[in-house]
Structure formats: structure tokens, C-alpha cells
Design an enzyme around this catalytic site. Structure first.
Site, PDB file in Angstrom:
ATOM      1  N   SER A 213      36.607 -34.947  -1.860  1.00 64.01           N
ATOM      2  CA  SER A 213      35.713 -35.930  -2.464  1.00 64.01           C
ATOM      3  C   SER A 213      35.657 -35.739  -3.975  1.00 64.01           C
ATOM      4  O   SER A 213      35.985 -34.659  -4.487  1.00 64.01           O
ATOM      5  CB  SER A 213      34.309 -35.795  -1.864  1.00 64.01           C
ATOM      6  N   PRO A 214      35.248 -36.763  -4.712  1.00 65.59           N
ATOM      7  CA  PRO A 214      35.136 -36.606  -6.169  1.00 65.59           C
ATOM      8  C   PRO A 214      34.149 -35.515  -6.530  1.00 65.59           C
ATOM      9  O   PRO A 214      33.067 -35.399  -5.940  1.00 65.59           O
ATOM     10  CB  PRO A 214      34.628 -37.994  -6.626  1.00 65.59           C
ATOM     11  N   GLY A 215      34.521 -34.697  -7.510  1.00 67.48           N
ATOM     12  CA  GLY A 215      33.633 -33.650  -8.001  1.00 67.48           C
ATOM     13  C   GLY A 215      33.715 -32.335  -7.273  1.00 67.48           C
ATOM     14  O   GLY A 215      32.931 -31.426  -7.571  1.00 67.48           O
ATOM     15  N   THR A 216      34.631 -32.189  -6.319  1.00 66.56           N
ATOM     16  CA  THR A 216      34.709 -30.942  -5.558  1.00 66.56           C
ATOM     17  C   THR A 216      35.527 -29.866  -6.264  1.00 66.56           C
ATOM     18  O   THR A 216      35.563 -28.729  -5.775  1.00 66.56           O
ATOM     19  CB  THR A 216      35.297 -31.205  -4.172  1.00 66.56           C
ATOM     20  N   GLY A 217      36.187 -30.188  -7.374  1.00 62.53           N
ATOM     21  CA  GLY A 217      36.881 -29.155  -8.146  1.00 62.53           C
ATOM     22  C   GLY A 217      38.384 -29.149  -7.981  1.00 62.53           C
ATOM     23  O   GLY A 217      39.013 -28.093  -8.137  1.00 62.53           O
ATOM     24  N   THR A 219      40.762 -30.701  -9.887  1.00 58.76           N
ATOM     25  CA  THR A 219      41.410 -30.480 -11.189  1.00 58.76           C
ATOM     26  C   THR A 219      41.178 -29.052 -11.682  1.00 58.76           C
ATOM     27  O   THR A 219      42.088 -28.411 -12.215  1.00 58.76           O
ATOM     28  CB  THR A 219      40.870 -31.489 -12.209  1.00 58.76           C
ATOM     29  N   HIS A 434       1.968 -45.373   3.964  1.00 55.61           N
ATOM     30  CA  HIS A 434       3.373 -45.520   4.397  1.00 55.61           C
ATOM     31  C   HIS A 434       4.087 -44.163   4.376  1.00 55.61           C
ATOM     32  O   HIS A 434       4.725 -43.773   5.364  1.00 55.61           O
ATOM     33  CB  HIS A 434       4.081 -46.523   3.474  1.00 55.61           C
ATOM     34  N   GLU A 435       3.969 -43.451   3.248  1.00 56.22           N
ATOM     35  CA  GLU A 435       4.646 -42.154   3.139  1.00 56.22           C
ATOM     36  C   GLU A 435       3.992 -41.120   4.053  1.00 56.22           C
ATOM     37  O   GLU A 435       4.677 -40.251   4.602  1.00 56.22           O
ATOM     38  CB  GLU A 435       4.649 -41.673   1.688  1.00 56.22           C
ATOM     39  N   HIS A 438       5.504 -41.461   7.522  1.00 59.23           N
ATOM     40  CA  HIS A 438       6.787 -40.758   7.646  1.00 59.23           C
ATOM     41  C   HIS A 438       6.564 -39.260   7.840  1.00 59.23           C
ATOM     42  O   HIS A 438       7.202 -38.625   8.701  1.00 59.23           O
ATOM     43  CB  HIS A 438       7.635 -40.987   6.384  1.00 59.23           C
TER      44      HIS A 438
END
Length: 654
Positions: A213-217, A219, A434-435, A438
Site C-alpha cells: 500500500s502507499p506509504g509502507t516504505g 522506496t 447520539h454519541e 453508540h
């Protein structure tokens, strides 16, 4: 000194001093301007004095008011008796000399000056010199070699070589992806000592494909390989090959490998290779000839008749499903290394790497932060540490404390606080209940993840939020947890209905309904968790459809099956609604208590919510006890429970 330090840089290697070149160019330009200006007469004598008509000049001569004149070509300048200077343009007057002598005017004459021999030669040679300059510039650009940005560098490679001066990266700088690092450690050993493997007939790998995935290192991992092996490292993006003109990309591929051969052994890193390596012949229309020719040339260079010994290709992509099969076969990319998102231990190591650059307060614990950031990639964690440092700097602190990390985590995960947003008291009460709905359902559902934080401060597009975090990384989900998540998602809507009545239910549960419906649809169509539908996949294939095939094609669906799937999705979602109603009806007193605390403090942590439900003091300063939102003795609106299949509840009665 290693091999990278010996590579000629832009300031050496026979190219000369660029400052001296610029100085010589400017000196040449100034000399050319001086010669050009010298071609024209200065006209200083012609511009002296006041211009008068020729007839007026003759009248002044007859009056005897002219003292002296200077005749040069067709211009006459002179001085009057009162010292005033003048000039006029002479006509073809043969009697002018006699008139001047008769009036006693002193006469001087200056012959007409023509251009010198050097000026004449310069004027004649200017077009020829201009042509030679243009030809010299064009030839120099053609002979530049490797000048991708030059006038004739259209087909040159745009690969850039990184040296140790630009920051050496080693495996010590790569944390959290130990398995991927071990996979690539052998490539480093190949580059350091190829004879160790050649003795047993082993060959150096041609290439390695990093998938993640993008950003996993990816490069960073490729640069670490080059830093550990101490070899030149060429980097280029897949989009740098493709141009609008057919054949340019293939030319750049050839030039890139020519440069790599001169620096072998070396590593060539192609980032986002899916830009050039997509499946050939795919699509509804004609294929991209330029991209396919570029890919063909890349395939030939990687595994053609000429062996590129000592050149290792490392590519990175987050879309391996769109790559051409010929590119993935052994002999080109011998290894496919998956670079996953780090687990909790990996996140701890990544945070420790980035925290070395930040002054930390004693209360900062990397494990606590890592536990609260499931699913974060290495880039996400680096951004988290940076956001915390920026927040501490804005507050004027010298150390980054745990409070800044919590605020940065909330900002990254839930969005920035919108404290400027003005909400009415009724909207705050509705959001608080509401919160709280949850949160209460989450507390009483054993399979639900523990609550990390609840807030009624608007963040992003949400008016409030209950954030749950797993105690450990999960790689699969069980049926009981899915049902618990459905009940928690419906808890906010049920709380509004119980407290404010059927007619006062707001649109704030739209995101919750969307989340619950998506989860129920996956349960029915992907994971086979509906007894009525059975363990058959009916979901649409994920990913792009231009490949012409799908790895998981859905089963053909009749209208009757589609109706069955819709009814099962509705049944599962309404089951979560019923579970949430049962919990909140039984624990309505806790709902009032928690909603009042949210109105009082706006944000509560998971531990504070637990203490509040248990009847303990929160330990926060307040003007008085937590005030209930609904006054004591007020009757709570009731809703009629549905019998059998879920139907619309009746309006709340008195």
C-alpha cells in the site's frame, strides 16, 4: 570512500567551472553590444545648439550676428555673437561660402566620416557569425550525452543517480517490515560478494518487485538496499518513460540501461511501474502504442539476448493486478516481496525511529501510541510524529508530550476540530445522545472493540464521534463481532428515537446506516454468512475491469436471488437495530448520564466513560455534579416493538 563517491558530479568531470562560463558569456555579450553601438555615430556635434531654419540662418549671417560656423556634410553648426549655439541643415548653395566670408564669419569644415574597416567587416560578418553560433549550440547539445533536458535529449533517460552525499539509507532506517527486509537481504549479499553464490551455480536475481500500500516504505527499502551494498542507485518513475510520441519511451529505456551498464554493479529503481507495465492489449479501444513499445523494450532489456550482469531492477507498485504477466515471470522479476502495513511491534519500531528526531516528554510511550494507531503505515506514523511536534511548537513547549500525540492522532484519524462551528443547544443535546447511544451499546456488546474516546466536538464532516480501537491487530473478523458492529452503528439512531421520539430522528445517522449496510452486504455476498443465500459469492469483482478477466468472477444472479440478497441485507441491518434498542431500553439511565457528561466536558476518554458508567467520579474540575439532560420525572417516549419482520415503528405517543 565508496564507489558512489567516485562518480563525477555536475561540478566536475571535465565540464569546467560554471561560474567562469557565465562570466565569459556575459563579457562576450557586453563586447558585442559595444561594437554594435560603435557602428552608429554619436551625433554629439549634430545635437548641439538650437535647430533653426536655413532661411533664418541666412538672415542672421546678413545681420552679422553669426560669429563662427562648422560645416560637416549637410549639417551646419555655429555660434552667434551673443554666445548662443545653433544648428541647421544646409542646402546645395554654392554662394554660401561667399556670404559667410563677406559677413566675416569664421568657417571650419569637417569631412564626412565613414565606417572603419573593422566596423565594415563586422557588419558583413554578423549573419555568418550568427549562423555559426546557432550551429555550435545545436552540435554541442547533440554531443552532450545523457542530457535529458537538453534540446536534443528527447530520447535520453530521465533516471537520476543518488549518491551518498544525498543521504545514505541503511536497513537501520527501515523498521516495521522485517520480513520484507530479510527477503531483500540476500540481494545485498549478492552485490557485496557474488562469488559466494557463483561457486554453487547461483545467479544474481534480475529483479525484485515490491508490492504494498502507499506509504509502507517501498522506496525507502530500495534505497536501503543500495546503501547497504554500497553501489550506485538510479531512480526513475514509470511515468517518465511514456510520452505522446511513439518510440520515445523505448529510447529512454535503452539509454537508462546503457547508463546502468557503465556503473555496474548497480540498482535501478522504477517507482510506480504500473504506469508503464500495464497489461498489453487490454481496454475497450485500441491499446497505447507508446506504452506498449516502452514495455516491450523493458522486457527485452531485462531478459533479452544480452545479459545485463550486475544490474538489478527493483520496482514498486500498489497495483500488481494490472501488470503484464510477461513482466512478472521469473527471469525478469524473480522475487515479489510484499511490503505490508506494520503490526503493533512494527509500529513501535517505526515510531522509535521517527521519535529520535523529536525531544520527548517523559510521559510519551511508543507502545501506547502504536496500540492506538492500527492500520497506520510508516508514512502515516511519520506524519503523526510531525503533527505532534508542530502542535507542541505552536503552544511554545520545549518537549513533545503525550497530550500532543493524542491531539495529533485525533486530527489524523478524525479530522481537525471545528470549534468555530456554532451549534444550537438542541443540536448539542441531539449529538450528545447520539454519541452516547453508540458508546452504551459498545460497552454492553462483549465482541465490540473497547472505546478509546467519545466527543461531541465537530471534526471533519461529523458533528461528533465515538472512536473504538482494537486491543490487538486483527487479521480476520468473526460473525459475533460483525453483529456487534452492526448494533453499535445503529445505537445513535435508536438513542435519538428513544429520547426525542420517532418524528425527531435526525439525518445524523446517514454515515452509520451506510456503514451498516455495507457490512451486511459483504456478509451476505462475500463471506457466506447468510443461511438463506448460502456460501456463494455474489459480490461484484473489485478492481478495474479493463483487464478482460477477473480473479474472482461473481456467480450469475437471477432476479429471485437479487431479491433474496436484498431481503437478507435488510434483515441483518434490522437485527442490529433491534439489538441496539434492547440494550438502550434496558440501560437508559446510563444513556442519560453519559449524554450529560458529554454536554459538560465535550470529550471523554474510554476509561472516563467506564468510571462514569460504574458511578465513580471522573476527577475533573466542574461547577457541580453532572447534570442530566432530561429532567427527572419526564416520561420517556416509547416506540412499539415490531413483531416478526421489521416494519416502520409507530409514531411516539404520549
Amino acid at each position: 570512500m565508496n564507489d558512489n563517491d567516485k562518480q563525477p558530479g555536475p561540478d566536475n568531470g571535465g565540464n569546467g567551472n560554471p561560474w567562469m562560463k557565465s562570466l565569459l558569456i556575459w563579457v562576450g555579450i557586453l563586447m558585442a553590444l559595444a561594437l554594435f553601438v560603435s557602428l552608429f555615430p554619436s551625433g554629439g556635434a549634430q545635437n548641439a545648439g538650437t535647430s533653426i531654419p536655413y532661411s533664418a540662418f541666412l538672415d542672421r549671417v546678413e545681420e552679422g550676428s553669426v560669429k563662427d560656423v562648422n560645416v560637416a556634410a549637410n549639417v551646419i553648426t555655429g555660434t552667434q555673437s551673443n554666445g548662443e549655439k545653433f544648428r541647421t541643415y544646409a542646402m546645395n548653395d554654392p554662394q554660401l561660402t561667399q556670404r559667410l566670408r563677406k559677413a566675416g564669419v569664421s568657417i571650419t569644415a569637417r569631412p564626412e566620416e565613414g565606417p572603419s574597416i573593422w566596423q565594415y567587416m563586422l557588419v558583413q560578418a554578423l549573419p555568418f557569425l550568427l549562423f555559426l553560433g546557432i550551429a555550435f549550440f545545436v552540435v554541442r547539445q547533440m554531443q552532450k550525452g545523457g542530457g535529458a533536458n537538453g534540446a536534443m535529449g528527447f530520447g535520453k533517460s530521465r533516471a537520476r543517480m543518488l549518491t551518498q552525499k544525498e543521504g545514505k539509507v541503511t536497513f537501520d532506517d527501515v523498521a516495521g517490515i522485517d520480513e520484507a527486509r530479510e527477503e531483500l537481504q540476500e540481494i545485498v549479499e549478492f552485490l557485496k560478494d557474488p562469488t559466494k553464490f557463483a561457486r554453487l551455480g547461483g545467479k544474481i536475481p534480475k529483479g525484485a518487485l515490491l508490492v504494498g500500500s502507499p506509504g509502507t516504505g517501498k522506496t525507502l527499502l530500495a534505497r536501503a538496499i543500495a546503501g547497504e551494498a554500497g553501489v550506485p542507485f538510479f531512480t526513475i518513475s514509470g511515468s517518465d518513460f511514456v510520452e505522446m510520441f511513439v518510440g520515445v519511451g523505448a529510447s529512454r529505456v535503452r539509454d537508462m540501461f546503457e547508463q546502468a551498464k557503465k556503473s555496474a554493479p548497480c540498482i535501478v529503481f522504477i517507482d510506480e511501474i504500473d504506469a508503464v507495465g500495464r497489461h498489453r492489449g487490454a481496454g475497450l479501444g485500441n491499446g497505447n502504442d507508446e506504452r506498449e513499445q516502452t514495455l516491450n523494450q523493458l522486457l527485452v532489456e531485462m531478459d533479452g539476448f544480452e545479459a545485463n550482469e550486475g544490474i538489478i531492477i527493483i520496482a514498486a507498485t500498489n497495483r500488481p493486478d494490472v501488470l503484464d504477466p510477461a513482466l512478472l515471470r521469473p527471469g525478469r522479476f524473480d522475487r515479489q516481496v510484499v511490503v505490508p502495513r506494520p503490526d503493533i511491534e512494527g509500529r513501535i519500531k517505526i515510531l522509535q525511529v521517527h521519535m529520535k528526531k523529536v525531544p520527548l516528554a517523559p510521559d510519551v510511550d511508543a507502545r501506547t501510541i502504536a496500540r492506538g494507531t492500527p492500520g497506520f503505515s510508516g508514512a502515516d506514523l511519520a506524519n503523526l510524529v510531525n503533527e505532534a511536534a508542530l502542535m507542541a511548537a505552536r503552544k511554545g513547549k520545549r518537549l513533545v508530550a503525550n497530550l500532543e500525540f493524542e491531539e495529533a492522532k485525533d486530527k489524523v484519524m478524525m479530522g481537525a476540530e471545528r470549534r468555530s462551528m456554532v451549534m444550537t443547544d438542541d443540536e448539542k443535546r441531539m449529538t450528545a445522545y447520539h454519541e452516547a447511544g453508540h458508546a452504551i451499546v459498545s460497552i454492553h456488546e462483549p465482541a465490540s472493540d473497547p472505546i478509546h474516546k467519545a466527543t461531541i466536538i465537530p471534526r471533519g464532516r461529523a458533528l461528533g464521534m465515538v472512536m473504538r480501537l482494537p486491543e490487538r491487530d486483527s487479521y480476520s473478523y468473526h460473525r459475533d463481532k460483525m453483529y456487534a458492529n452492526l448494533a453499535v452503528a445503529m445505537g445513535g439512531r435508536v438513542a435519538e428515537e428513544i429520547i426525542f421520539g420517532y418524528d425527531k430522528v435526525s439525518s445524523g445517522a446517514s454515515g452509520d446506516i451506510q456503514q451498516a449496510t455495507s457490512l451486511a452486504r459483504d456478509m451476505v455476498t462475500r463471506w457466506g454468512m447468510s443461511d438463506a443465500v448460502g456460501p456463494v459469492e455474489y459480490a461484484e469483482p473489485q478492481g478495474e475491469s479493463f483487464l478482460g478477466y477477473s480473479q474472482s468472477a461473481p456467480a450469475r444472479m437471477s432476479n429471485k436471488t437479487a431479491e433474496l440478497i436484498d431481503s437478507e441485507i435488510k434483515r441483518i441491518v434490522e437485527g442490529g437495530l433491534t439489538r441496539a434498542r434492547d440494550v438502550l431500553t434496558e440501560h437508559v439511565d446510563q444513556l442519560h448520564t453519559l449524554a450529560g457528561a458529554l454536554l459538560e466536558y465535550e470529550t471523554l476518554s474510554g476509561d472516563e466513560i467506564k468510571r462514569l458508567i460504574a458511578g465513580e467520579d471522573l476527577g475533573r474540575p466542574t461547577d457541580g455534579p453532572t447534570r442530566p439532560v432530561v429532567a427527572a420525572g419526564t416520561s420517556i417516549p416509547k416506540t412499539r416493538r415490531p413483531q416478526g419482520p421489521f416494519g416502520q415503528p409507530s409514531p411516539a405517543g404520549a
